[in-house]
Enzyme design. Structure first.
Site, PDB file in Angstrom:
ATOM      1  N   ASP A  13       0.869  -1.178   0.000  1.00 34.02           N
ATOM      2  CA  ASP A  13       0.000   0.000   0.000  1.00 34.02           C
ATOM      3  C   ASP A  13       0.905   1.227   0.000  1.00 34.02           C
ATOM      4  OD1 ASP A  13      -2.188   1.822   0.334  1.00 34.02           O
ATOM      5  OD2 ASP A  13      -3.345   0.249   1.305  1.00 34.02           O
ATOM      6  N   HIS A  42       1.442   2.075  -3.278  1.00 38.37           N
ATOM      7  CA  HIS A  42       0.445   2.912  -3.950  1.00 38.37           C
ATOM      8  C   HIS A  42       0.901   4.367  -4.004  1.00 38.37           C
ATOM      9  CE1 HIS A  42      -1.973  -0.514  -4.220  1.00 38.37           C
ATOM     10  NE2 HIS A  42      -2.734  -0.367  -3.154  1.00 38.37           N
TER      11      HIS A  42
END
Length: 513
Positions: free
Chosen positions: A248, A282
């Site tokens: 993430d 991300h």
């Protein structure tokens, strides 16, 4: 008789009062026995003497959660590996925690401390969260996993918690514990260790003061919500010299979500992030979207992002409230960015305009300088109809991008010495923007029939000191009936076919000199 340095050091670490060797308290460094109780006994013994260092010599240890107390240092020596159990029952009883910006009682984090002072996790060893079984609990993975017993415990303990505006969002990644989560602690140090396979967020201080994370390696690739370093609602945070590759965001700054975050009103403030490298993730450094307590006084410098989806991302949505302000980003290299290099998005969740209230978030006083990037899209700024993104500057920036900068619903935006070379479209597109200054902007690859700068319903614009390259067809395009007060002056248009074109709808106050 000759005593080697290693023998002396080993004896010192084993026998000196301030060092507490976990082997002395019954831990096994061949992972043949779970060491949770032995480690707790060593911590209790050290705490009884006013504090000390809990020492893990080389070897492999199997353990459940480790709860630190004041004045405790966990020293994981080179060659030592702590392997955390993936038996969920080992992380009971549930403790006070925070889950995606909501205050809850949930599974114990793997390393946990509550209202402790002077705590450290240091060394050259490795800690392994064995997160796969936890990851499989995420919806969309192995839904057949049994959940009812832990769900019942969670629901019983959390009957009276304050929920976010959309309680259903809490079911995503439900109940997974962070790897390292000190709560309400002061003087926290995490240094040198390597961390892999976190069940959830990795280094996640909450409501802490004076936190230092330095020289840490985090590796959680291809895994859900395994953010690297997430200091939430903390003061005086120092992150440096870290190497992060996760499933993430690499580093995220948060301060609570919706009503729970606004109720606590604990901002994230006074953070420095420097000298870090970030690969899979991300985002490189991300603020939000849980920023309801506010985020302010943040500096990000001297970092390299290589392969993240985005570089710098600041995100929020209606309902969050809170203010993100006083942010400076400087001396950053971005490479292989899959989406945007810089994102300021106030519509992370799509909602309808509403009257300004405590639910309305704000972005303002945010400044970017000395950045180079190879990316898909250069910049994306997206404010709200009722609350513009405000006071944003870009200085000395070079982007090589598929597409350029898009700015919507913004005020007081400045570009100084910015080069955005695209493979398609304009370098800068502005829509519903007020007070825009463009100084020394260019592209190295102009396109026939495509303006370098496209302005739609944009007001109070000053374009100056630009020197477009040879082959530039149109430099500035004006569109929209609300476009007015545009001044294009003091530029070198020697190689430009048309300095400015405009639609018939544009009537007012356009000056080209």
């Amino acid at each position: 008789m000759v005593i080697t340095t290693i023998t002396v050091l080993s004896s010192y670490l084993t026998n000196a009062q301030q060092y507490f060797n976990v082997l002395t308290y019954g831990a096994k460094n061949d992972s043949s026995k779970i060491a949770t109780k032995a480690i707790a006994a060593a911590i209790a013994a050290a705490s009884k003497k006013g504090g000390g260092t809990i020492y893990f010599p080389a070897g492999k240890y199997l353990t459940g959660p480790i709860h630190l107390k004041s004045n405790i240092t966990i020293l994981i020596d080179a060659g030592a590996e702590l392997h955390f159990s993936d038996n969920f029952d080992d992380y009971l009883p549930m403790v006070e925690s925070r889950y995606e910006g909501v205050d809850v009682k949930s599974f114990s984090p793997l390393f946990y401390a509550y209202k402790a002072t002077n705590i450290s996790i240091i060394g050259r060893g490795l800690i392994n969260g064995h997160g796969k079984k936890w990851w499989d609990f995420v919806e969309g993975y192995k839904k057949e996993q049994p959940r009812s017993k832990w769900q019942y415990i969670f629901d019983t303990l959390n009957k009276n918690i304050i929920l976010p505006d959309d309680p259903a969002q809490m079911k995503r990644g439900f109940l997974r514990p962070p790897f390292i989560q000190p709560m309400y602690c002061k003087n926290v140090l995490i240094q040198g260790i390597t961390i892999i396979n976190s069940p959830f967020w990795t280094v996640n201080p909450e409501f802490c003061e004076n936190v230092t994370v330095t020289g840490v390696t985090i590796n959680n690739p291809h895994s859900p919500n395994t953010d690297g370093i997430n200091p939430e609602s903390c003061k005086y945070v120092h992150i440096s010299n870290c190497h992060i590759s996760v499933g993430d965001d690499c580093i995220t700054i948060k301060s609570g979500k919706d009503v729970p975050g606004r109720t606590k009103a604990a901002p994230a403030e006074n953070y420095t992030i420097t000298n870090c490298t970030m690969l899979s993730g991300h985002g490189g450094v991300v603020i939000g979207s849980e920023m309801s307590g506010g985020v302010k006084k943040i500096t990000i410098s001297n970092c390299v992002f290589d392969g993240t989806d985005r570089g710098i991302r600041i995100k929020t949505a209606r309902g969050r409230g809170g203010v993100v302000e006083e942010i400076r980003v400087d001396n950053i290299i971005m490479k292989n960015i899959k989406e945007q290099a810089i994102v300021l998005d106030m519509q992370y969740a799509r909602t309808q305009p509403e009257p300004v209230s405590e639910r309305t978030p704000q972005f303002k006083n945010i400044h970017f300088s000395n950045i180079t990037a190879q990316t898909n899209q250069a910049i994306f700024i997206n404010g709200l109809a009722e609350m513009s993104v405000e006071d944003i500057t870009f200085n000395d920036i070079q982007f090589d991008a598929e597409s350029g900068a898009t700015i919507k619903e913004a005020r007081n935006i400045e570009f100084h010495n910015v080069r955005i070379t695209t493979k398609k479209g304009s370098s800068i597109v502005a829509e519903n923007v007020k007070q825009l200054e463009i100084d020394g902007v260019k592209t190295l690859r102009p396109f026939a029939g495509t303006p370098v700068i496209s302005l739609n319903n944009t007001q109070d614009v000053f374009v100056h000191d630009c020197s477009p390259v040879s082959g530039t067809d149109v430099f500035v395009e004006l569109k929209g009936k609300d476009t007015k007060d545009v001044t294009i002056k003091g530029n070198n248009f020697k190689y430009v076919k048309s300095a400015m074109t405009k639609e018939d709808a544009v009537k007012e106050n356009v000056v080209v000199d």
